[in-house]
Design a protein around this motif. Structure first.
Motif, PDB file in Angstrom:
ATOM      1  N   HIS A 206      66.762  -1.237  18.027  1.00  0.00           N
ATOM      2  CA  HIS A 206      66.947  -0.857  16.621  1.00  0.00           C
ATOM      3  C   HIS A 206      65.674  -1.126  15.837  1.00  0.00           C
ATOM      4  O   HIS A 206      65.419  -2.244  15.385  1.00  0.00           O
ATOM      5  CB  HIS A 206      68.111  -1.628  15.995  1.00  0.00           C
ATOM      6  CG  HIS A 206      68.510  -1.114  14.642  1.00  0.00           C
ATOM      7  ND1 HIS A 206      69.785  -0.670  14.373  1.00  0.00           N
ATOM      8  CD2 HIS A 206      67.817  -0.972  13.485  1.00  0.00           C
ATOM      9  CE1 HIS A 206      69.852  -0.279  13.110  1.00  0.00           C
ATOM     10  NE2 HIS A 206      68.662  -0.462  12.546  1.00  0.00           N
ATOM     11  N   SER A 207      64.874  -0.091  15.679  1.00  0.00           N
ATOM     12  CA  SER A 207      63.630  -0.200  14.931  1.00  0.00           C
ATOM     13  C   SER A 207      63.484   0.992  13.995  1.00  0.00           C
ATOM     14  O   SER A 207      64.076   2.054  14.223  1.00  0.00           O
ATOM     15  CB  SER A 207      62.436  -0.251  15.885  1.00  0.00           C
ATOM     16  OG  SER A 207      61.220  -0.288  15.160  1.00  0.00           O
ATOM     17  N   HIS A 208      62.701   0.785  12.931  1.00  0.00           N
ATOM     18  CA  HIS A 208      62.353   1.873  12.018  1.00  0.00           C
ATOM     19  C   HIS A 208      60.840   2.042  11.910  1.00  0.00           C
ATOM     20  O   HIS A 208      60.347   2.665  10.965  1.00  0.00           O
ATOM     21  CB  HIS A 208      62.949   1.614  10.635  1.00  0.00           C
ATOM     22  CG  HIS A 208      64.444   1.512  10.631  1.00  0.00           C
ATOM     23  ND1 HIS A 208      65.258   2.594  10.892  1.00  0.00           N
ATOM     24  CD2 HIS A 208      65.280   0.463  10.405  1.00  0.00           C
ATOM     25  CE1 HIS A 208      66.527   2.216  10.824  1.00  0.00           C
ATOM     26  NE2 HIS A 208      66.559   0.929  10.534  1.00  0.00           N
ATOM     27  N   LEU A 209      60.103   1.482  12.876  1.00  0.00           N
ATOM     28  CA  LEU A 209      58.653   1.648  12.843  1.00  0.00           C
ATOM     29  C   LEU A 209      58.306   3.134  12.864  1.00  0.00           C
ATOM     30  O   LEU A 209      58.958   3.936  13.529  1.00  0.00           O
ATOM     31  CB  LEU A 209      58.001   0.940  14.030  1.00  0.00           C
ATOM     32  CG  LEU A 209      58.102  -0.586  14.071  1.00  0.00           C
ATOM     33  CD1 LEU A 209      57.323  -1.135  15.251  1.00  0.00           C
ATOM     34  CD2 LEU A 209      57.622  -1.220  12.775  1.00  0.00           C
ATOM     35  N   GLY A 210      57.258   3.469  12.142  1.00  0.00           N
ATOM     36  CA  GLY A 210      56.846   4.868  12.061  1.00  0.00           C
ATOM     37  C   GLY A 210      57.567   5.644  10.982  1.00  0.00           C
ATOM     38  O   GLY A 210      56.980   6.503  10.325  1.00  0.00           O
ATOM     39  N   ASP A 211      58.873   5.359  10.784  1.00  0.00           N
ATOM     40  CA  ASP A 211      59.638   5.994   9.711  1.00  0.00           C
ATOM     41  C   ASP A 211      59.596   5.180   8.421  1.00  0.00           C
ATOM     42  O   ASP A 211      59.665   5.734   7.330  1.00  0.00           O
ATOM     43  CB  ASP A 211      61.089   6.191  10.144  1.00  0.00           C
ATOM     44  CG  ASP A 211      61.254   7.372  11.082  1.00  0.00           C
ATOM     45  OD1 ASP A 211      60.238   8.004  11.423  1.00  0.00           O
ATOM     46  OD2 ASP A 211      62.397   7.660  11.484  1.00  0.00           O
ATOM     47  N   TYR A 212      59.551   3.863   8.574  1.00  0.00           N
ATOM     48  CA  TYR A 212      59.282   2.950   7.455  1.00  0.00           C
ATOM     49  C   TYR A 212      58.046   2.136   7.838  1.00  0.00           C
ATOM     50  O   TYR A 212      58.143   0.950   8.154  1.00  0.00           O
ATOM     51  CB  TYR A 212      60.469   2.019   7.199  1.00  0.00           C
ATOM     52  CG  TYR A 212      61.636   2.679   6.512  1.00  0.00           C
ATOM     53  CD1 TYR A 212      61.523   3.149   5.210  1.00  0.00           C
ATOM     54  CD2 TYR A 212      62.854   2.822   7.166  1.00  0.00           C
ATOM     55  CE1 TYR A 212      62.596   3.751   4.573  1.00  0.00           C
ATOM     56  CE2 TYR A 212      63.940   3.417   6.538  1.00  0.00           C
ATOM     57  CZ  TYR A 212      63.810   3.878   5.241  1.00  0.00           C
ATOM     58  OH  TYR A 212      64.874   4.478   4.614  1.00  0.00           O
ATOM     59  N   PRO A 213      56.887   2.762   7.848  1.00  0.00           N
ATOM     60  CA  PRO A 213      55.702   2.099   8.379  1.00  0.00           C
ATOM     61  C   PRO A 213      55.065   1.138   7.383  1.00  0.00           C
ATOM     62  O   PRO A 213      55.447   1.070   6.207  1.00  0.00           O
ATOM     63  CB  PRO A 213      54.761   3.269   8.680  1.00  0.00           C
ATOM     64  CG  PRO A 213      55.138   4.311   7.692  1.00  0.00           C
ATOM     65  CD  PRO A 213      56.621   4.165   7.468  1.00  0.00           C
TER      66      PRO A 213
ATOM     67  N   SER B 153      76.783  -4.630  21.656  1.00  0.00           N
ATOM     68  CA  SER B 153      76.553  -5.111  20.292  1.00  0.00           C
ATOM     69  C   SER B 153      75.089  -5.490  20.162  1.00  0.00           C
ATOM     70  O   SER B 153      74.604  -6.350  20.900  1.00  0.00           O
ATOM     71  CB  SER B 153      77.429  -6.331  19.992  1.00  0.00           C
ATOM     72  OG  SER B 153      78.801  -6.025  20.113  1.00  0.00           O
ATOM     73  N   ALA B 154      74.394  -4.844  19.213  1.00  0.00           N
ATOM     74  CA  ALA B 154      72.996  -5.170  18.929  1.00  0.00           C
ATOM     75  C   ALA B 154      72.992  -6.124  17.739  1.00  0.00           C
ATOM     76  O   ALA B 154      73.422  -5.753  16.638  1.00  0.00           O
ATOM     77  CB  ALA B 154      72.201  -3.911  18.628  1.00  0.00           C
TER      78      ALA B 154
ATOM     79  N   HIS C 166      68.306  -7.518  18.567  1.00  0.00           N
ATOM     80  CA  HIS C 166      67.530  -6.424  17.994  1.00  0.00           C
ATOM     81  C   HIS C 166      66.808  -6.907  16.748  1.00  0.00           C
ATOM     82  O   HIS C 166      67.004  -8.030  16.288  1.00  0.00           O
ATOM     83  CB  HIS C 166      68.429  -5.237  17.674  1.00  0.00           C
ATOM     84  CG  HIS C 166      69.318  -5.418  16.465  1.00  0.00           C
ATOM     85  ND1 HIS C 166      69.844  -6.632  16.092  1.00  0.00           N
ATOM     86  CD2 HIS C 166      69.774  -4.528  15.548  1.00  0.00           C
ATOM     87  CE1 HIS C 166      70.575  -6.482  14.998  1.00  0.00           C
ATOM     88  NE2 HIS C 166      70.547  -5.208  14.652  1.00  0.00           N
ATOM     89  N   SER C 167      65.964  -6.025  16.177  1.00  0.00           N
ATOM     90  CA  SER C 167      65.167  -6.466  15.031  1.00  0.00           C
ATOM     91  C   SER C 167      65.589  -5.822  13.712  1.00  0.00           C
ATOM     92  O   SER C 167      65.891  -6.515  12.758  1.00  0.00           O
ATOM     93  CB  SER C 167      63.676  -6.200  15.281  1.00  0.00           C
ATOM     94  OG  SER C 167      63.355  -4.840  15.097  1.00  0.00           O
ATOM     95  N   ASP C 168      65.532  -4.499  13.595  1.00  0.00           N
ATOM     96  CA  ASP C 168      65.733  -3.800  12.327  1.00  0.00           C
ATOM     97  C   ASP C 168      64.696  -4.235  11.293  1.00  0.00           C
ATOM     98  O   ASP C 168      64.942  -4.180  10.095  1.00  0.00           O
ATOM     99  CB  ASP C 168      67.154  -4.038  11.796  1.00  0.00           C
ATOM    100  CG  ASP C 168      67.506  -3.168  10.591  1.00  0.00           C
ATOM    101  OD1 ASP C 168      66.999  -2.028  10.519  1.00  0.00           O
ATOM    102  OD2 ASP C 168      68.269  -3.626   9.719  1.00  0.00           O
ATOM    103  N   ASP C 169      63.532  -4.662  11.741  1.00  0.00           N
ATOM    104  CA  ASP C 169      62.567  -5.250  10.818  1.00  0.00           C
ATOM    105  C   ASP C 169      61.180  -5.223  11.446  1.00  0.00           C
ATOM    106  O   ASP C 169      61.023  -5.525  12.635  1.00  0.00           O
ATOM    107  CB  ASP C 169      62.989  -6.692  10.513  1.00  0.00           C
ATOM    108  CG  ASP C 169      62.066  -7.369   9.525  1.00  0.00           C
ATOM    109  OD1 ASP C 169      62.151  -7.065   8.326  1.00  0.00           O
ATOM    110  OD2 ASP C 169      61.268  -8.220   9.961  1.00  0.00           O
ATOM    111  N   GLN C 170      60.175  -4.886  10.635  1.00  0.00           N
ATOM    112  CA  GLN C 170      58.816  -4.783  11.157  1.00  0.00           C
ATOM    113  C   GLN C 170      58.209  -6.138  11.487  1.00  0.00           C
ATOM    114  O   GLN C 170      57.246  -6.225  12.265  1.00  0.00           O
ATOM    115  CB  GLN C 170      57.908  -4.040  10.155  1.00  0.00           C
ATOM    116  CG  GLN C 170      57.549  -4.811   8.908  1.00  0.00           C
ATOM    117  CD  GLN C 170      58.591  -4.715   7.808  1.00  0.00           C
ATOM    118  OE1 GLN C 170      59.700  -4.224   8.029  1.00  0.00           O
ATOM    119  NE2 GLN C 170      58.244  -5.181   6.627  1.00  0.00           N
TER     120      GLN C 170
END
Length: 465
Positions: free
Chosen positions: A115-122, A320-321, A354-358
């Motif tokens: 679970h990452s948003h890198l690149g989309d929320y860079p 479960s993440a 998981h992270s969900d965070d940069q």
């Protein structure tokens, strides 16, 4: 034109010139046009090519194989981008290849962040680069996270050098009930998103329960504004998707609909569902809804109340993440506990960190360590090598890539981290990171400290300041 192509063309011309055949053709329906439901098989294919590597051996280290196995004073042999051999100190080592001494160090599979948003929320986090939520409708399964990815995000190289992350799934945000398709990347520098795209990895569908959709759209005076509205919109959308899928399966002509294509692929098991959901009761509702419409949830993300229904998750084969101790920041996260991950694991369900965070993606080993420690304090004794499954084979399975990565098994991708100490220690950092057998980070070599284009010429550029 090939000989076969010329023969086909001649046959077509002859058929068109014959009187009786031509007359019959006039009564047939016209050929399908671009408005039909014909879908391109793979419009944005991966162009990923591994960086060049060389045969390499790491010996003398403690090895966690990612599936719960441990080898003390182990040997790991990498060649041709794959794990070639793994074993104890007597494992044969070919002559004349690079050998790294791992005495006192640890070797693991590369960390996988589901679970990452890198690149989309860079980084830098400015409005001009905020591309993770298409918050214009609660139902946006037609958008693809990969089309927002900025390969120059410095978060990728920080995750590699500081966190040992070798693969990661980029998801749309959680403003919408149906947020769009995810993409899995190999974490290495490339000019384009396709150059990072994990070959053959299935896409995911991001969905979201609870507070986010009802808050975002309730504030706009539109449905959904309640949890019952969330479920109603979900169900109505699945009804529409089922009708589209039935027509597609029957070969009936219909106008292409990008949203319905995504959901039809979910119903046919081609796309994996990753559902943002905190509360136990909502996860149970989603499980019932998945059975109503015939799809399967791969993973509940965040899931701070997973411990309350760990048996239900186990029995339905749902992962479960989870975070180590991130909870209580809103009402649906109120009942989170530090023992969530070990309790889910003890129940026999699939647990993932998981992270969900940069920033969190740079310390997933520490997130797992916090959960491991919380479990031990309450009497759940989980071995270190077993806990590493939360960062390796479990996310790989949930993402549909476990046949290629997620563990150090012969024939799998040589995605490997050499840690300078026990990876569950606060003081431990990656010393070297290989992806497909190529050494992409070496803490001792300034030339292998990655810097993205965006950082060039800026003061303090690079991951190691």
């Amino acid at each position: 034109m090939s000989k076969g192509g010329r023969l086909l063309l001649v046959a077509a011309l002859l058929a068109g010139s014959a009187g009786p055949v031509a007359a019959k053709k006039e009564k047939d329906p016209p050929p399908a046009t671009q408005a039909s439901s014909a879908e391109p098989e793979n419009p944005y294919p991966s162009t990923y090519k591994p960086y060049p590597g060389r045969p390499t051996v790491i010996r003398g280290a403690t090895i966690f194989d990612g599936e719960g196995g441990r080898i003390d004073n182990g040997v790991l042999f990498l060649s041709d981008g794959k794990v070639t051999a793994i074993g104890g100190p007597d494992t044969p080592i070919p002559a004349d290849i690079a050998v790294f001494d791992g005495t006192g160090k640890y070797v693991t599979p590369g960390v996988i962040d589901i679970h990452s948003h890198l690149g989309d929320y860079p980084s830098p986090g400015v409005d001009a680069l905020s591309d993770g939520n298409e918050a214009t409708s609660p139902v946006t399964p037609h958008v693809w996270a990969e089309h927002s990815i900025w390969p120059q995000d410095a978060g990728f190289t920080r995750a590699l050098a500081n966190g040992g992350v070798t693969s990661l799934q980029i998801l749309p945000g959680s403003a919408n009930l149906f947020g769009g398709r995810s993409v899995t990347l190999k974490n290495l520098p490339a000019r384009t998103m396709q150059g990072m795209k994990f070959p053959g990895a299935p896409q995911g569908l991001k969905m979201a329960c609870g507070e986010n959709p009802k808050r975002v759209y309730g504030a706009k005076g539109r449905e959904p504004s309640t949890r019952m509205g969330n479920m109603a919109v979900n169900r109505q959308t699945w009804i529409k998707a089922r009708e589209y899928q039935k027509k597609r399966a029957a070969g009936k002509d219909q106008t292409r609909d990008l949203a319905m294509e995504t959901l039809a692929d979910v119903l046919e098991g081609k796309i994996l569902v990753h559902n943002h959901c905190y509360r136990a009761d909502e996860m149970a509702n989603v499980i019932d809804m998945s059975k109503e419409f015939g799809y399967r949830v791969s993973t509940f993300h965040h899931a701070v109340e997973a411990y309350k229904i760990a048996d239900l998750l186990r029995d339905n084969g749902i992962c479960s993440a989870l975070w180590g101790d991130w909870y209580g920041f809103k009402m649906e996260a109120y009942d989170g506990i530090r023992e969530n991950v070990p309790l889910v694991h003890r129940a026999g369900a699939c647990a993932i960190v998981h992270s969900d965070d940069q920033d969190g993606i740079q310390r997933l080993n520490q997130e797992a360590a916090k959960a491991l420690g919380a479990g031990r304090r309450m009497g759940i004794d989980i071995a270190d090598e077993t806990a590493w499954t939360w960062l390796a084979i479990n996310p790989a399975r949930a993402m549909g890539i476990a046949d290629r990565t997620g563990s150090l098994k012969v024939g799998k991708m040589a995605d490997v981290v050499l840690w300078n100490g026990n990876p569950f220690s606060t003081y431990t950092r990656p010393e070297k990171v290989w992806i497909d057998g190529a050494l992409l980070y070496d803490s001792a070599d300034p030339k292998l400290r990655p810097v993205v284009d965006f950082e060039l010429g800026q003061i303090g550029a690079g991951d190691v300041k």
